[in-house]
Motif scaffolding. Structure first.
Motif, PDB file in Angstrom:
ATOM      1  N   GLY A  68       0.811  -1.212   0.000  1.00  0.00           N
ATOM      2  CA  GLY A  68       0.000   0.000   0.000  1.00  0.00           C
ATOM      3  C   GLY A  68       0.840   1.255   0.000  1.00  0.00           C
ATOM      4  O   GLY A  68       0.518   2.242  -0.680  1.00  0.00           O
ATOM      5  N   LEU A  69       1.952   1.256   0.738  1.00  0.00           N
ATOM      6  CA  LEU A  69       2.831   2.429   0.793  1.00  0.00           C
ATOM      7  C   LEU A  69       3.499   2.679  -0.557  1.00  0.00           C
ATOM      8  O   LEU A  69       3.590   3.826  -1.020  1.00  0.00           O
ATOM      9  N   VAL A  70       3.961   1.606  -1.203  1.00  0.00           N
ATOM     10  CA  VAL A  70       4.596   1.760  -2.517  1.00  0.00           C
ATOM     11  C   VAL A  70       3.602   2.336  -3.520  1.00  0.00           C
ATOM     12  O   VAL A  70       3.931   3.258  -4.281  1.00  0.00           O
ATOM     13  N   LEU A  71       2.388   1.809  -3.535  1.00  0.00           N
ATOM     14  CA  LEU A  71       1.386   2.304  -4.491  1.00  0.00           C
ATOM     15  C   LEU A  71       0.975   3.737  -4.170  1.00  0.00           C
ATOM     16  O   LEU A  71       0.570   4.490  -5.068  1.00  0.00           O
ATOM     17  N   HIS A  72       1.072   4.123  -2.905  1.00  0.00           N
ATOM     18  CA  HIS A  72       0.727   5.492  -2.525  1.00  0.00           C
ATOM     19  C   HIS A  72       1.790   6.479  -3.008  1.00  0.00           C
ATOM     20  O   HIS A  72       1.469   7.630  -3.351  1.00  0.00           O
ATOM     21  N   LEU A  73       3.052   6.036  -3.063  1.00  0.00           N
ATOM     22  CA  LEU A  73       4.152   6.934  -3.421  1.00  0.00           C
ATOM     23  C   LEU A  73       4.630   6.788  -4.856  1.00  0.00           C
ATOM     24  O   LEU A  73       5.225   7.722  -5.409  1.00  0.00           O
ATOM     25  N   ALA A  74       4.401   5.631  -5.476  1.00  0.00           N
ATOM     26  CA  ALA A  74       4.942   5.386  -6.821  1.00  0.00           C
ATOM     27  C   ALA A  74       3.996   4.456  -7.573  1.00  0.00           C
ATOM     28  O   ALA A  74       2.903   4.141  -7.104  1.00  0.00           O
ATOM     29  N   ASP A  75       4.424   3.989  -8.764  1.00  0.00           N
ATOM     30  CA  ASP A  75       3.555   3.091  -9.519  1.00  0.00           C
ATOM     31  C   ASP A  75       3.908   1.637  -9.221  1.00  0.00           C
ATOM     32  O   ASP A  75       4.840   1.333  -8.476  1.00  0.00           O
ATOM     33  N   TRP A  76       3.143   0.718  -9.817  1.00  0.00           N
ATOM     34  CA  TRP A  76       3.222  -0.693  -9.459  1.00  0.00           C
ATOM     35  C   TRP A  76       4.576  -1.330  -9.759  1.00  0.00           C
ATOM     36  O   TRP A  76       4.944  -2.329  -9.141  1.00  0.00           O
ATOM     37  N   ARG A  77       5.336  -0.769 -10.693  1.00  0.00           N
ATOM     38  CA  ARG A  77       6.622  -1.394 -11.054  1.00  0.00           C
ATOM     39  C   ARG A  77       7.593  -1.402  -9.875  1.00  0.00           C
ATOM     40  O   ARG A  77       8.474  -2.275  -9.789  1.00  0.00           O
ATOM     41  N   TRP A  78       7.449  -0.456  -8.957  1.00  0.00           N
ATOM     42  CA  TRP A  78       8.325  -0.402  -7.795  1.00  0.00           C
ATOM     43  C   TRP A  78       8.049  -1.530  -6.811  1.00  0.00           C
ATOM     44  O   TRP A  78       8.872  -1.793  -5.924  1.00  0.00           O
ATOM     45  N   LEU A  79       6.931  -2.215  -6.946  1.00  0.00           N
ATOM     46  CA  LEU A  79       6.690  -3.393  -6.124  1.00  0.00           C
ATOM     47  C   LEU A  79       7.744  -4.462  -6.369  1.00  0.00           C
ATOM     48  O   LEU A  79       8.015  -5.305  -5.502  1.00  0.00           O
ATOM     49  N   PHE A  80       8.338  -4.453  -7.550  1.00  0.00           N
ATOM     50  CA  PHE A  80       9.366  -5.432  -7.901  1.00  0.00           C
ATOM     51  C   PHE A  80      10.767  -4.836  -7.852  1.00  0.00           C
ATOM     52  O   PHE A  80      11.729  -5.527  -7.526  1.00  0.00           O
ATOM     53  N   LEU A  81      10.893  -3.555  -8.171  1.00  0.00           N
ATOM     54  CA  LEU A  81      12.210  -2.922  -8.164  1.00  0.00           C
ATOM     55  C   LEU A  81      12.800  -2.838  -6.761  1.00  0.00           C
ATOM     56  O   LEU A  81      14.032  -2.823  -6.599  1.00  0.00           O
ATOM     57  N   ILE A  82      11.942  -2.792  -5.731  1.00  0.00           N
ATOM     58  CA  ILE A  82      12.481  -2.708  -4.369  1.00  0.00           C
ATOM     59  C   ILE A  82      13.198  -3.994  -3.954  1.00  0.00           C
ATOM     60  O   ILE A  82      13.903  -4.017  -2.941  1.00  0.00           O
ATOM     61  N   ASN A  83      13.050  -5.083  -4.746  1.00  0.00           N
ATOM     62  CA  ASN A  83      13.768  -6.320  -4.442  1.00  0.00           C
ATOM     63  C   ASN A  83      15.245  -6.234  -4.812  1.00  0.00           C
ATOM     64  O   ASN A  83      16.065  -7.005  -4.285  1.00  0.00           O
ATOM     65  N   ILE A  84      15.606  -5.338  -5.719  1.00  0.00           N
ATOM     66  CA  ILE A  84      16.965  -5.317  -6.259  1.00  0.00           C
ATOM     67  C   ILE A  84      18.019  -5.093  -5.178  1.00  0.00           C
ATOM     68  O   ILE A  84      19.015  -5.836  -5.129  1.00  0.00           O
TER      69      ILE A  84
END
Length: 496
Positions: free
Chosen positions: A168-184
């Motif tokens: 929910g925090l990621v979607l509030h601040l950025a788009d859905w692609r960051w749900l996966f980029l934060i794994n890097i």
């Protein structure tokens, strides 16, 4: 045969976890963070993904279901792959595969490509989670199991709780692609730590190679996946009484039964040694982890829906309201581990499941006007109890096992918890939807949730008498005992 530096020096204090084991635990946890959170982080993102990718929810839900199916396919391969490659190399390969899947998922251009790349992630994640437990239990050599489990189960307990908050925090601040980029970052740091801290445990060139049980693979992996698929297709209107549920469930049961019969009669090593269930520690722990999976994952479906449908919370608000449960689970880590080493897993699990059931009771009386402070207090207690309820059977599963038996026990308990989670979500969803009917008012919706929460209470209570079957922990091993035991026998192919 492994080298003498494999597990580092043994701790001279029998009550203290070996520093080398702690370094290994931190290394593995950092690498596994992405896998842990990826299972639940998308639970609040399905509507956004459906809108962004122009696909119906019936298609987008395969972003999560496909991932879980892929995890089930590779879990049974972890033990064989470790015996062939060694723990460090296998961990590095799986971590690299998860990193590749995360990057590809962030670059997905439509629903089909995202589902395919999520499967890549799941194939790697299915190797990593049982391998994490195997490597740590082998390195600990039976010492301070409670404390070791308290360390390595922190992310696995918090994942289902904090995953929706993070999503929910990621979607509030950025788009859905960051749900996966934060794994890097987790993957890259995990790779560096792997080369630095994990022992080089590659099997010697002249060591006998364990052959892959190909027939068992063709029976167990599709069978497990079919069971999970059938549970994922349960619909609130028809429940389990539909072809899309019954056919895969029957097929899955047939394949798994075939594998079980073959494994019991096979002379050479099967893909997973189901004869491990002759150990009371494995059998009782697997049963409790199955019920614990129902309590954990089933409630993680009910609670956000309750907050959103009855109390009108947003996805982010619903995730934030679950934070007390996550804090409680974190508090439970040290307490449960300490008492488990002191009094054994049986009393810890017994008390924990009693409190899981008791702290769920308030939700069976909820209305649209129930105090949020009361609910958050109940969630804190519930999270603490759930954390302890997971630590005790996970640690107890390895009591009394030989070194080479640990990988099979790790896989069996992992599968039991995951299937319990899938069954819990399916069962409680059917109960919820059948009791909700056409309810629209907050009062009618709250009454529908009451029935589902009562079922959750009953399932947690069913685990209480089973806790009495857990074994007692043996007396802590001394360094001298460990040295004598290790010198008396050669290390198996999966030794770290």
């Amino acid at each position: 045969m492994s080298t003498s530096r494999d597990n580092g020096p043994a701790s001279t204090d029998p009550g203290r976890v070996d520093p080398a084991v702690l370094r290994m635990a931190i290394t593995l946890i950092v690498g596994a963070l992405g896998v842990v959170f990826d299972t639940t982080i998308l639970s609040v993102a399905l509507n956004d993904l459906a809108t962004e990718l122009g696909a119906p929810l019936s298609t987008i839900q395969w972003v999560s279901t496909g991932y879980l199916l892929a995890v089930f396919i590779t879990i049974p391969l972890a033990g064989w792959a470790q015996s062939r490659l060694g723990g460090r190399r296998l961990w590095g390969v799986a971590l690299g595969g998860f990193l590749a899947g995360s990057i590809l998922s962030a670059l997905a251009w439509n629903a089909g490509s995202l589902i395919a790349f999520r499967i890549v992630q799941g194939l790697a994640g299915g190797i990593m989670m049982p391998l994490l437990y195997t490597l740590l239990m082998q390195a600990a050599k039976g010492r301070n199991i409670g404390k070791v489990m308290a360390v390595i189960t922190v992310p696995t307990a918090l994942g289902p709780i904090l995953g929706p908050v993070l999503g929910g925090l990621v979607l509030h601040l950025a788009d859905w692609r960051w749900l996966f980029l934060i794994n890097i970052p987790c993957c890259l740091i995990g790779m560096w730590l792997t080369r630095r801290n994990l022992p080089d445990d590659r099997p010697a060139p002249d060591q006998p190679r364990v052959r892959l049980d190909a027939v068992g693979l063709l029976l167990l992996c599709p069978g497990s996946a079919a069971l999970l698929y059938g549970l994922s297709r349960v619909d609130g209107s028809t429940g389990f009484a539909s072809a899309q549920v019954i056919v895969p469930l029957v097929a899955g049961l047939a394949l798994v039964s075939g594998f079980t019969f073959r494994a019991l009669t096979r002379a050479s090593a099967p893909l997973v040694d189901v004869r491990m269930f002759r150990h009371r520690s494995v059998a009782s722990s697997s049963t409790l982890l199955f019920l614990g999976g129902i309590s954990l994952f089933g409630s993680m479906m009910l609670l956000p829906l309750y907050f959103q449908q009855v109390r009108g919370a947003t996805p982010l608000d619903a995730g934030l309201l679950l934070i007390p449960q996550g804090v409680g689970a974190l508090v439970a880590r040290g307490l449960a581990g300490r008492y488990m080493d002191r009094v054994g897993p049986r009393p810890v699990a017994l008390v924990a499941f009693v409190f899981v059931a008791a702290s769920t009771v308030p939700f069976a009386f909820v209305t649209a006007d129930t105090s949020e402070i009361l609910l958050m207090a109940a969630l804190f207690i519930r999270g603490t109890a759930l954390g302890a309820a997971m630590i005790a059977p996970m640690g107890a599963a390895f009591v009394g096992l030989e070194h080479e038996e640990i990988p099979d026990a790790s896989m069996i308990t992992r599968v039991a918890q995951q299937i319990g989670g899938a069954a819990g979500v399916a069962l409680l969803l059917v109960i919820l939807q059948q009791n909700l009917g056409d309810a629209r008012t907050p009062l009618a919706l709250a009454n529908g949730f009451d029935h589902a929460f009562w079922w959750s209470v009953a399932l947690a209570a069913a685990a209480v008498p089973l806790c009495l079957l857990l074994p007692r922990l043996p007396a802590p091993a001394t360094p001298a005992d460990s040295t004598a035991r290790e010198s008396s026998k050669s290390m198996g192919p999966t030794a770290p």
